[in-house]
Design a protein around this motif. Structure first.
Motif, short mmCIF file in Angstrom:
data_model
loop_
_atom_site.label_atom_id
_atom_site.label_comp_id
_atom_site.label_asym_id
_atom_site.label_seq_id
_atom_site.Cartn_x
_atom_site.Cartn_y
_atom_site.Cartn_z
N GLY A 135 -27.92 -51.33 40.13
CA GLY A 135 -29.27 -50.85 40.56
C GLY A 135 -30.19 -51.58 41.15
N MET A 136 -30.15 -52.88 41.03
CA MET A 136 -30.97 -54.15 41.82
C MET A 136 -30.80 -54.39 43.00
SD MET A 136 -31.83 -56.49 38.18
CE MET A 136 -30.66 -55.80 37.32
N SER A 137 -31.83 -54.88 43.74
CA SER A 137 -31.45 -55.29 45.12
C SER A 137 -30.43 -56.21 45.20
CB SER A 137 -32.83 -55.91 45.52
OG SER A 137 -32.34 -56.68 46.81
N ALA A 138 -29.39 -55.87 46.13
CA ALA A 138 -28.36 -56.70 46.37
C ALA A 138 -28.37 -57.59 47.63
CB ALA A 138 -26.98 -55.93 46.40
N GLU A 139 -29.60 -57.29 48.44
CA GLU A 139 -29.82 -57.97 49.74
C GLU A 139 -29.87 -59.37 49.79
OE1 GLU A 139 -32.78 -57.22 53.45
OE2 GLU A 139 -32.82 -56.22 51.85
N LYS A 140 -30.60 -59.88 48.71
CA LYS A 140 -30.73 -61.23 48.38
C LYS A 140 -30.48 -61.46 46.82
CE LYS A 140 -34.07 -62.18 52.21
NZ LYS A 140 -35.55 -62.56 52.65
N PHE A 141 -29.91 -62.35 46.70
CA PHE A 141 -29.64 -62.81 45.32
C PHE A 141 -29.31 -64.39 45.01
CE2 PHE A 141 -25.49 -61.60 47.11
CZ PHE A 141 -24.69 -62.61 46.58
N THR A 142 -29.67 -64.87 43.67
CA THR A 142 -29.26 -66.09 43.44
C THR A 142 -28.09 -66.04 42.21
OG1 THR A 142 -31.30 -67.08 44.01
CG2 THR A 142 -29.89 -68.40 42.31
N PHE A 143 -27.06 -66.79 42.42
CA PHE A 143 -25.89 -66.76 41.42
C PHE A 143 -26.21 -68.08 40.49
CE2 PHE A 143 -21.84 -68.59 39.81
CZ PHE A 143 -21.71 -67.63 39.04
N GLN A 162 -38.44 -68.63 37.47
CA GLN A 162 -39.62 -67.51 37.07
C GLN A 162 -39.96 -66.53 38.35
OE1 GLN A 162 -42.80 -68.97 34.98
NE2 GLN A 162 -43.67 -66.95 34.42
N HIS A 163 -40.30 -67.45 39.30
CA HIS A 163 -40.88 -66.62 40.43
C HIS A 163 -39.99 -66.38 41.83
CE1 HIS A 163 -44.75 -68.52 38.49
NE2 HIS A 163 -44.83 -67.11 38.37
N LYS A 164 -39.01 -66.49 41.39
CA LYS A 164 -37.74 -65.98 42.69
C LYS A 164 -37.59 -64.68 43.08
CE LYS A 164 -34.79 -69.80 43.16
NZ LYS A 164 -34.47 -70.24 44.60
N ARG A 165 -38.02 -64.31 44.07
CA ARG A 165 -37.88 -63.12 44.64
C ARG A 165 -36.60 -62.09 44.56
NH1 ARG A 165 -43.39 -61.60 44.50
NH2 ARG A 165 -44.57 -62.92 45.59
N GLU A 166 -35.54 -62.99 44.47
CA GLU A 166 -34.19 -62.36 44.65
C GLU A 166 -33.61 -61.95 43.41
OE1 GLU A 166 -33.38 -66.68 45.21
OE2 GLU A 166 -35.06 -65.15 45.69
N LEU A 231 -27.91 -59.66 35.02
CA LEU A 231 -28.78 -59.61 36.04
C LEU A 231 -30.21 -59.43 35.89
CD1 LEU A 231 -25.88 -58.12 36.59
CD2 LEU A 231 -26.47 -58.51 39.12
N VAL A 232 -31.07 -60.21 36.50
CA VAL A 232 -32.31 -60.00 36.31
C VAL A 232 -33.04 -59.84 37.50
CG1 VAL A 232 -34.57 -61.17 35.44
CG2 VAL A 232 -32.41 -61.59 34.33
N ALA A 233 -34.03 -58.93 37.43
CA ALA A 233 -34.60 -58.51 38.80
C ALA A 233 -35.50 -59.53 39.22
CB ALA A 233 -35.35 -57.27 38.74
N GLY A 234 -35.72 -59.65 40.62
CA GLY A 234 -36.68 -60.62 41.13
C GLY A 234 -37.89 -60.55 40.88
N PHE A 235 -38.82 -61.69 40.77
CA PHE A 235 -40.05 -61.40 40.59
C PHE A 235 -41.02 -60.53 41.67
CE2 PHE A 235 -44.44 -63.48 41.23
CZ PHE A 235 -45.09 -63.27 39.88
N ALA A 236 -41.74 -59.74 41.28
CA ALA A 236 -42.39 -58.61 42.04
C ALA A 236 -44.01 -58.97 42.21
CB ALA A 236 -42.04 -57.34 41.94
N GLY A 237 -44.46 -59.77 41.31
CA GLY A 237 -45.96 -59.93 41.23
C GLY A 237 -46.31 -60.99 42.48
N GLU A 238 -47.50 -61.44 42.06
CA GLU A 238 -48.60 -62.17 43.18
C GLU A 238 -48.25 -63.73 42.70
OE1 GLU A 238 -52.56 -62.14 45.80
OE2 GLU A 238 -52.18 -61.13 43.92
N LEU A 239 -48.12 -64.65 43.39
CA LEU A 239 -47.87 -65.91 43.05
C LEU A 239 -49.33 -66.58 43.33
CD1 LEU A 239 -44.54 -67.07 44.75
CD2 LEU A 239 -44.95 -66.59 42.45
#
Length: 293
Positions: A135-143, A162-166, A231-239
């Protein structure tokens, strides 16, 4: 530069075939993978006893040789010698794709050095299988694979992510899930979305989706068994780097200490981050820090 035409008929050496195996359900074995195992001169297996069950199921009689993290250094020269003599080798791990948190990479490198073709077959891999149903974004990810087992080192690893967007993908033992999720909550926050997947493709396949805090609470009350993928969703906040210099009034030393405190970085990582944000040379920031502390 190395240019490989995998199936050029002029090639006189054998080929190294990287053959994926099912991560649970035997029906996920491909026709091509079965044919490749049958046609190879030898199968290099992470665990010959485990692989033999698979071979028996598909009536593959090709001989095996063990190839794992404890013997790969002595096995590689022998396998390369056979490949140079014209024999083809199929390499498999216990489950999924070779080299993905499993043995294989060193053999691939040795073959490339010896100009032996390396052919990868597509197939099952737990991380991507879990991702597309999470259910999380599969467009970009880090394994990322397995995190360090030691708490302090694991916290540092998570802090760098912590601040990875993917979307982030991890493998973990069921025995360490509670501790790992507790560390994830500490670094990512309890409201970050996550997913815990276990026993993928098997009869007891299960997805536990929710916030990291919710999943941790569930784990504290329930025992989990089987192979697990997180799986952990990417960071969606403001850096901080994306704001208009919130740190502009800080001294360099204050900035370093803030990075260490807020982002759980060690001094070396914090110095590198401050230098990047301020557009300074790392050596300049390093001198300031060590002169004032």
């Amino acid at each position: 530069m190395n240019k490989q035409k995998s199936f050029d008929k002029a090639i006189e050496t054998g080929r190294l075939y990287l053959v994926p195996t099912p991560i649970g359900n035997l029906q996920d074995m491909t026709f091509r993978a079965i044919d490749t195992l049958k046609e190879a001169a030898v199968i290099a297996s992470e665990d010959t006893r485990n692989t033999q069950k698979l071979l028996n199921h598909f009536q593959v009689t090709t001989p095996q040789i063990s190839f794992h993290e404890h013997n790969y250094k002595e096995r590689i020269p022998k396998l390369v010698e056979r490949l140079l003599a014209g024999e083809s080798v199929a390499q498999v791990s216990d489950a999924g794709m070779p080299s993905i948190s499993d043995p294989g990479h060193e053999l691939v490198v040795a073959c490339l050095v010896a100009e032996i073709p390396v052919v990868a077959l597509p197939g099952a891999t737990a991380g991507v299988t879990a991702l597309i149903a999470s259910g999380m974004s599969a467009e970009k990810f880090t394994f990322y694979g397995f995190l360090n087992r030691k708490k302090n080192l694991q916290l540092k690893e998570l802090a760098t992510l912590q601040h990875k967007r993917e979307t982030l993908i991890f493998y973990e033992s069921p025995y360490r899930l509670k501790a790992t999720f507790a560390n994830m909550v500490a670094v990512f926050g309890e409201e970050r979305q996550g997913s815990l997947c276990r026993e993928l493709t098997k009869l007891h396949e299960e997805y536990i989706r929710g916030t990291l805090g919710e999943i941790l609470s569930y784990l504290l009350e329930n025992e989990i068994k089987g192979e697990c993928c997180i799986l952990v969703a990417g960071f969606a906040g403001e850096l901080v780097a994306e704001t208009e210099n919130d740190w502009s009034d800080w001294s360099i030393l204050e900035h370093i200490e803030e990075e260490m405190s807020q982002n759980r970085l060690n001094s070396k990582e914090a110095i590198k981050q401050v230098a990047k944000l301020r557009g300074l040379k790392k050596q300049e920031v390093y001198k300031v820090y060590h002169q004032e502390t």
